[in-house]
Structures are given as structure tokens and as C-alpha cells.
Design a protein around this motif. Structure first.
Motif, PDB file in Angstrom:
ATOM      1  N   ARG A 194       0.821  -1.212   0.000  1.00 50.57           N
ATOM      2  CA  ARG A 194       0.000   0.000   0.000  1.00 50.57           C
ATOM      3  C   ARG A 194       0.854   1.261   0.000  1.00 50.57           C
ATOM      4  N   GLY A 195       2.119   1.126   0.385  1.00 47.81           N
ATOM      5  CA  GLY A 195       3.004   2.280   0.444  1.00 47.81           C
ATOM      6  C   GLY A 195       3.458   2.712  -0.939  1.00 47.81           C
ATOM      7  N   LEU A 196       3.459   4.009  -1.170  1.00 41.57           N
ATOM      8  CA  LEU A 196       3.884   4.551  -2.456  1.00 41.57           C
ATOM      9  C   LEU A 196       5.055   5.499  -2.263  1.00 41.57           C
ATOM     10  N   PHE A 197       5.943   5.497  -3.256  1.00 40.96           N
ATOM     11  CA  PHE A 197       7.074   6.404  -3.278  1.00 40.96           C
ATOM     12  C   PHE A 197       6.941   7.336  -4.474  1.00 40.96           C
ATOM     13  N   ALA A 198       7.379   8.577  -4.290  1.00 40.89           N
ATOM     14  CA  ALA A 198       7.555   9.508  -5.406  1.00 40.89           C
ATOM     15  C   ALA A 198       9.054   9.524  -5.683  1.00 40.89           C
ATOM     16  N   VAL A 199       9.415   9.387  -6.956  1.00 43.74           N
ATOM     17  CA  VAL A 199      10.819   9.337  -7.355  1.00 43.74           C
ATOM     18  C   VAL A 199      11.040  10.393  -8.433  1.00 43.74           C
ATOM     19  N   ILE A 200      11.998  11.282  -8.215  1.00 40.47           N
ATOM     20  CA  ILE A 200      12.258  12.340  -9.197  1.00 40.47           C
ATOM     21  C   ILE A 200      12.935  11.743 -10.434  1.00 40.47           C
ATOM     22  N   THR A 201      12.559  12.252 -11.602  1.00 40.62           N
ATOM     23  CA  THR A 201      13.152  11.811 -12.867  1.00 40.62           C
ATOM     24  C   THR A 201      14.183  12.841 -13.341  1.00 40.62           C
ATOM     25  N   ALA A 202      14.913  12.490 -14.383  1.00 39.42           N
ATOM     26  CA  ALA A 202      15.877  13.442 -14.968  1.00 39.42           C
ATOM     27  C   ALA A 202      15.140  14.694 -15.449  1.00 39.42           C
ATOM     28  N   LYS A 203      13.975  14.510 -16.040  1.00 39.16           N
ATOM     29  CA  LYS A 203      13.173  15.660 -16.476  1.00 39.16           C
ATOM     30  C   LYS A 203      12.759  16.500 -15.278  1.00 39.16           C
ATOM     31  N   GLY A 204      12.431  15.861 -14.172  1.00 41.50           N
ATOM     32  CA  GLY A 204      12.061  16.572 -12.954  1.00 41.50           C
ATOM     33  C   GLY A 204      13.219  17.391 -12.404  1.00 41.50           C
ATOM     34  N   LEU A 205      14.415  16.820 -12.429  1.00 38.22           N
ATOM     35  CA  LEU A 205      15.602  17.547 -11.976  1.00 38.22           C
ATOM     36  C   LEU A 205      15.846  18.780 -12.831  1.00 38.22           C
ATOM     37  N   LYS A 206      15.755  18.599 -14.141  1.00 34.37           N
ATOM     38  CA  LYS A 206      15.984  19.722 -15.062  1.00 34.37           C
ATOM     39  C   LYS A 206      14.914  20.796 -14.874  1.00 34.37           C
ATOM     40  N   THR A 207      13.679  20.373 -14.743  1.00 30.75           N
ATOM     41  CA  THR A 207      12.576  21.314 -14.548  1.00 30.75           C
ATOM     42  C   THR A 207      12.759  22.091 -13.254  1.00 30.75           C
ATOM     43  N   ARG A 208      13.152  21.405 -12.165  1.00 27.46           N
ATOM     44  CA  ARG A 208      13.379  22.072 -10.889  1.00 27.46           C
ATOM     45  C   ARG A 208      14.454  23.148 -11.022  1.00 27.46           C
ATOM     46  N   MET A 209      15.524  22.844 -11.737  1.00 24.76           N
ATOM     47  CA  MET A 209      16.588  23.833 -11.923  1.00 24.76           C
ATOM     48  C   MET A 209      16.112  25.018 -12.763  1.00 24.76           C
ATOM     49  N   ASN A 210      15.309  24.753 -13.778  1.00 21.08           N
ATOM     50  CA  ASN A 210      14.774  25.841 -14.609  1.00 21.08           C
ATOM     51  C   ASN A 210      13.818  26.733 -13.814  1.00 21.08           C
ATOM     52  N   ILE A 211      12.971  26.115 -13.014  1.00 19.40           N
ATOM     53  CA  ILE A 211      12.059  26.886 -12.179  1.00 19.40           C
ATOM     54  C   ILE A 211      12.867  27.743 -11.201  1.00 19.40           C
ATOM     55  N   TRP A 212      13.937  27.175 -10.631  1.00 22.00           N
ATOM     56  CA  TRP A 212      14.729  27.898  -9.645  1.00 22.00           C
ATOM     57  C   TRP A 212      15.288  29.202 -10.201  1.00 22.00           C
ATOM     58  N   GLN A 213      15.660  29.215 -11.462  1.00 25.01           N
ATOM     59  CA  GLN A 213      16.201  30.454 -12.042  1.00 25.01           C
ATOM     60  C   GLN A 213      15.197  31.594 -11.919  1.00 25.01           C
ATOM     61  N   VAL A 214      13.944  31.322 -12.207  1.00 22.35           N
ATOM     62  CA  VAL A 214      12.891  32.334 -12.102  1.00 22.35           C
ATOM     63  C   VAL A 214      12.527  32.577 -10.639  1.00 22.35           C
TER      64      VAL A 214
END
Length: 141
Positions: free
Chosen positions: A93-113
């Protein structure tokens, strides 16, 4: 504004200021076609975790969201390819959220703004000394 000390006034001003700055930051993110800060918070929490993944309940604690909201948000991020949702091997029943390479890139792009918006709407409003004073004050709480 009166110099009369009111601890509840300080609280109200803190909340009003926080909301004003968050709204300005959210607008800047929207103007750059980025999602809201909750998405960033999820990606940032996952990126900082030891292996890029967290149980939904841990994620909710880190970003201060109820479990049902974490599930809904995780589904949206998963559809965008920013995270993967994995089942726990020990607890089905336990679920994990796992960041993807696209998620990492998106997070860095968002951080700039996001960083620019923080500096524009908050950082530039105080002197360096005032920032140090504010930091000391807030760390007491």
C-alpha cells in the motif's frame, strides 16, 4: 504605522507580507509558464532526499501537505514525467515519489525564475544588516 508594540500586529504583518511575496513569486512563475510553487517544493524535496525518492507521507511532511493532496499532486507530476510513482516492496500500500531526470531539469529551470523573484520581491527590500536582523529574529521562533 504606530510604534506601539503589539505582538498580534507583528504576526498579522508577517502573514500579510508572506502572502504578498508568495503571490508575486507565483505570478512570475506563471508569466514564465511554470507551475505553482507546490510543484517546485515536491521536486526540491525529492532532489534533496538521499536517493531521489520519498514515501508519500514523508513528502507530505517535508512540504506540509495532507496525504490526499500529495497523492493528487504526485499524479499530476507523474503525468508530466517529472516524477515516477513506485510501490513499496515491503508494504504494497506504500507509495514512493521518485524524481526523474526531467524533474531535476525542470526544478533547476524553475529555480532560475524563483530565485530572481525572491530577490526582486523580498531580497531587494532590505539592507544586508536588516536581512541579518530578520534572520536572527526568525530563528528565535
Amino acid at each position: 504605522m504606530s510604534n506601539k508594540l503589539s505582538k498580534t500586529d507583528s504576526w498579522a504583518i508577517l502573514l500579510i507580507t508572506y502572502n504578498r511575496v508568495i503571490k508575486a513569486i507565483e505570478k512570475e512563475l506563471k508569466d514564465h509558464n511554470f507551475p505553482n510553487l507546490e510543484w517546485y517544493d515536491v521536486l526540491w524535496a525529492l532532489e534533496r532526499s538521499a536517493d531521489g525518492k520519498l514515501r508519500f507521507n514523508e513528502l507530505g511532511e517535508k512540504i506540509d501537505l495532507a496525504k490526499y493532496n500529495v497523492s493528487r499532486l504526485a499524479e499530476k507530476l507523474s503525468k508530466e514525467g517529472l516524477i515516477r510513482i513506485e510501490s513499496s516492496l515491503e508494504d504494497k500500500r506504500g507509495l514512493f515519489a521518485v524524481i526523474t531526470a526531467k524533474g531535476l531539469k525542470t526544478r533547476m529551470n524553475i529555480w532560475q525564475v524563483y530565485e530572481s523573484a525572491i530577490l526582486k520581491n523580498f531580497g531587494s527590500k532590505l539592507t544586508n544588516e536588516e536581512h541579518l536582523q530578520l534572520k536572527k529574529i526568525l530563528l528565535k521562533i
